[in-house]
Design an enzyme around this catalytic site. Structure first.
Site, mmCIF file in Angstrom:
data_model
loop_
_atom_site.group_PDB
_atom_site.id
_atom_site.type_symbol
_atom_site.label_atom_id
_atom_site.label_comp_id
_atom_site.label_asym_id
_atom_site.label_seq_id
_atom_site.Cartn_x
_atom_site.Cartn_y
_atom_site.Cartn_z
ATOM 1 N N MET A 92 0.839 -1.166 0.000
ATOM 2 C CA MET A 92 0.000 0.000 0.000
ATOM 3 C C MET A 92 0.893 1.240 0.000
ATOM 4 S SD MET A 92 -2.725 1.480 2.819
ATOM 5 C CE MET A 92 -3.598 -0.039 2.912
ATOM 6 N N PRO A 93 1.077 1.893 -1.149
ATOM 7 C CA PRO A 93 1.873 3.118 -1.202
ATOM 8 C C PRO A 93 1.159 4.260 -0.469
ATOM 9 C CG PRO A 93 1.666 2.140 -3.373
ATOM 10 C CD PRO A 93 0.709 1.430 -2.480
ATOM 11 N N LEU A 94 1.934 4.978 0.345
ATOM 12 C CA LEU A 94 1.428 6.127 1.086
ATOM 13 C C LEU A 94 2.256 7.342 0.705
ATOM 14 C CD1 LEU A 94 1.309 4.436 4.591
ATOM 15 C CD2 LEU A 94 -0.607 4.716 3.017
ATOM 16 N N ALA A 115 1.005 -0.524 -8.646
ATOM 17 C CA ALA A 115 0.169 -0.667 -7.448
ATOM 18 C C ALA A 115 -1.301 -0.560 -7.831
ATOM 19 C CB ALA A 115 0.515 0.417 -6.435
ATOM 20 N N ARG A 151 -2.695 5.588 -1.349
ATOM 21 C CA ARG A 151 -3.186 6.643 -0.467
ATOM 22 C C ARG A 151 -2.330 7.883 -0.682
ATOM 23 N NH1 ARG A 151 -6.197 2.954 -0.381
ATOM 24 N NH2 ARG A 151 -7.021 1.842 1.417
#
Length: 75
Positions: free
Chosen positions: A1-3, A34, A40
């Site tokens: 999950m890239p933030l 992704a 996010r």
């Protein structure tokens, strides 16, 4: 999950921020694959008095640039 947290000086329109957020999400999806649902991205805004741009407080830089533009317009 890239933030991804984008910290920037306050003052952009909601539309400009939405465009930027979507562009960042697209870049993440395109570059690392992704899933869009896992990405996010959010904005943290700071006052221009609390932000240093180069060696100047941003509020001071903005005031200086406005003065310089006004002086040029008067010439």
């Amino acid at each position: 999950m890239p933030l991804v947290n984008v910290t920037m000086a306050r003052g952009r329109t909601p539309e400009a921020k939405a465009t930027m957020l979507h562009a960042i999400a697209d870049a993440i999806h395109d570059s690392i694959g992704a899933p869009r649902d896992s990405i996010r991205v959010w904005v943290t805004e700071v006052e221009n008095t609390d932000f240093l741009a180069g060696a100047e407080i941003l509020a001071e830089k903005q005031a200086r640039l406005a003065r310089e533009a006004q002086q040029q317009a008067q010439q």
